[in-house]
Enzyme design. Structure first.
Site, mmCIF file in Angstrom:
data_model
loop_
_atom_site.group_PDB
_atom_site.id
_atom_site.type_symbol
_atom_site.label_atom_id
_atom_site.label_comp_id
_atom_site.label_asym_id
_atom_site.label_seq_id
_atom_site.Cartn_x
_atom_site.Cartn_y
_atom_site.Cartn_z
ATOM 1 N N HIS A 79 31.395 53.753 45.545
ATOM 2 C CA HIS A 79 30.995 53.536 46.946
ATOM 3 C C HIS A 79 30.439 54.838 47.507
ATOM 4 C CE1 HIS A 79 33.099 49.619 47.218
ATOM 5 N NE2 HIS A 79 33.918 50.173 46.339
ATOM 6 N N ARG B 217 28.765 54.791 50.785
ATOM 7 C CA ARG B 217 28.599 54.650 52.249
ATOM 8 C C ARG B 217 27.151 54.933 52.650
ATOM 9 N NH1 ARG B 217 33.104 52.093 51.276
ATOM 10 N NH2 ARG B 217 34.965 53.397 51.160
ATOM 11 N N ASN C 80 28.811 47.275 49.856
ATOM 12 C CA ASN C 80 29.577 46.947 51.065
ATOM 13 C C ASN C 80 29.426 48.013 52.143
ATOM 14 O OD1 ASN C 80 31.122 48.827 49.610
ATOM 15 N ND2 ASN C 80 33.066 48.071 50.403
ATOM 16 N N HIS D 279 35.039 41.115 42.901
ATOM 17 C CA HIS D 279 36.303 41.635 43.438
ATOM 18 C C HIS D 279 37.286 40.477 43.346
ATOM 19 C CE1 HIS D 279 38.764 44.296 46.157
ATOM 20 N NE2 HIS D 279 39.454 43.171 46.111
ATOM 21 N N HIS E 298 37.884 46.504 38.700
ATOM 22 C CA HIS E 298 39.170 47.200 38.909
ATOM 23 C C HIS E 298 40.397 46.326 38.630
ATOM 24 C CE1 HIS E 298 38.315 45.242 42.713
ATOM 25 N NE2 HIS E 298 37.562 46.209 43.177
ATOM 26 N N HIS F 216 37.051 57.462 52.474
ATOM 27 C CA HIS F 216 37.272 57.194 53.902
ATOM 28 C C HIS F 216 37.691 58.524 54.512
ATOM 29 C CE1 HIS F 216 37.191 52.765 53.723
ATOM 30 N NE2 HIS F 216 37.774 52.894 52.551
ATOM 31 N N ALA G 252 41.531 50.952 53.196
ATOM 32 C CA ALA G 252 41.848 50.905 51.761
ATOM 33 C C ALA G 252 40.768 51.614 50.969
ATOM 34 C CB ALA G 252 41.958 49.452 51.303
HETATM 35 C C1 NCD Z 1 36.741 49.787 48.707
HETATM 36 C C2 NCD Z 1 35.994 50.466 49.871
HETATM 37 O O1 NCD Z 1 36.611 51.270 50.570
HETATM 38 O O2 NCD Z 1 34.812 50.210 50.044
HETATM 39 N N1 NCD Z 1 38.152 49.893 48.953
HETATM 40 C C3 NCD Z 1 39.145 49.782 48.035
HETATM 41 O O3 NCD Z 1 40.323 49.830 48.417
HETATM 42 N N2 NCD Z 1 38.890 49.665 46.755
HETATM 43 C C4 NCD Z 1 36.273 48.384 48.543
HETATM 44 C C5 NCD Z 1 36.668 47.737 47.244
HETATM 45 O O4 NCD Z 1 36.103 48.028 46.187
HETATM 46 O O5 NCD Z 1 37.586 46.910 47.251
HETATM 47 ZN ZN ZN Z 2 35.108 49.081 45.177
#
Ligand code: NCD
Ligand code: ZN
Length: 334
Positions: A12, A14, A38, A133, A168, A245, A257
């Site tokens: 990810h 962002r 996402n 997912h 995952h 994050h 998360a």
């Molecule tokens: C991911 C995210 O922060 O975009 N978060 C996570 O807990 N893994 C999204 C995801 O892959 O589930």
């Molecule tokens: Zn992810």
């Protein structure tokens, strides 16, 4: 020690001001990465994805000019075949299926499973990979992934030529299911699911920087994931799910998360594979099986990693990374 330069089949990055720093952290350790869609707004059009890819390449330039982002779109039932073709033309290799509400930025995810079949059929025909997912909305948190297995099995049966990645994997049951399904189904394994159980999030104290979806589970689940990663089976390969994050979004009453593992992924993997006596299995796990599954050539690039202790910073780009403050044995040589 020289290793093939790893590929990350789940990352990810962002968007906006924070994105370039995250790109540099990822590109410092990986030559190629599947970039998850996402974002806010989500990646759902060729135009947005082309623009995103351009920004990623610009940010990676100083760290690794030949970094290759492998782009994805967020699955929804509304795409036409032409939409998919247009996205493929700008570098899209996979579509990501988020069930509604199960993780970060998935409120717009899928609630009508069969409603996506027409688009999935087009993906099968065009050779696009389906990344899943695998968590069933509405189930008890530890049961969400096992409850989703039947959907992966349905997809694999209905679309035998579709390549499906169970992302995952976090439970022994999903590891078993992936092993049993045909060669068109594989799974990614993260660094943190190799290392952690639920105890590492809530066992003694609340550790918000370890909180992620799917939740790390019981010791026997972790054992099954480790066994799969060390097995040399081409069905299991690295996807870090590195998900940054900012500190304030994690240390708060309703925390986000995601585990930020990009800054430490390779040193931790070398450490875990070495500790388990399976260093010989690491090259295929980080830079072989994933490329084979996606149908791209294996990398010819290398990275040097040396035994030289270093301490992981408390924060990286405003995010508390995995293993923050810990001393790691292996370091990437630049
Ligand atoms: C991911 C995210 O922060 O975009 N978060 C996570 O807990 N893994 C999204 C995801 O892959 O589930
Ligand atoms: Zn992810």
């Amino acid at each position: 020690m020289h290793l093939p330069l790893p590929d990350d089949f789940h990352a990810h990055l962002r968007q906006g001001d924070l994105m370039p720093g995250y790109v540099r952290d990822l590109a410092a350790q990986f030559g190629r990465a599947i970039i998850m869609p996402n974002t806010v707004p989500a990646m759902t059009s060729a135009k947005a994805i082309a623009e995103y890819k351009k920004e990623i390449l610009a940010a990676a330039k100083d760290v690794r000019p030949d970094f290759e982002p492998l782009m994805t779109f967020k699955l929804n039932p509304n795409y036409t075949e032409q939409d998919l073709k247009d996205m493929m033309a700008v570098g899209v290799v996979a579509g990501k299926y988020y069930p509604a509400g199960v993780t970060t930025n998935s409120a717009d995810g899928i609630s009508d499973f069969e409603g996506i079949f027409p688009v999935v059929a087009m993906m099968e025909k065009l050779g696009l990979v389906l990344c899943v997912h695998g968590e069933e909305p509405g189930e008890f948190c530890l049961d969400r992934e096992p409850a989703f297995i039947k959907r992966v099995e349905t997809l694999a049966e209905k679309f035998p030529k579709l390549k499906i990645v169970f992302e995952h994997v976090s439970s022994a049951k999903s590891v078993e299911a992936v092993k049993k399904l045909g060669p068109n189904v594989a799974a990614t394994i993260t660094v943190h699911h190799l290392m952690m159980t639920l105890d590492d999030i809530v066992g003694d104290a609340l550790r918000p920087h370890h909180f992620c979806k799917p939740l790390p589970k019981r010791p026997e689940d972790r054992a099954a994931i480790r066994k799969a990663a060390f097995s040399g089976s081409p069905k299991f390969f690295l996807g870090t799910d590195s998900a940054p994050h900012q500190l304030g979004k994690k240390e708060c009453p309703c925390g986000a998360a995601g585990v930020y593992s990009a800054p430490v992924a390779l040193p931790l993997l070398v450490q875990e594979f070495e500790k388990a006596g399976h260093l010989d299995k690491l090259p295929d796990f980080i830079a072989g099986f994933g490329a084979d599954f996606y149908g791209i050539s294996r990398t010819t690039k290398q990275v040097e990693i040396v035994k030289e202790p270093w301490t992981v910073p408390a924060t990286v780009n405003g995010v508390v990374p995995l293993a923050a403050g810990e001393t790691l044995e292996w370091k990437i040589k630049r």
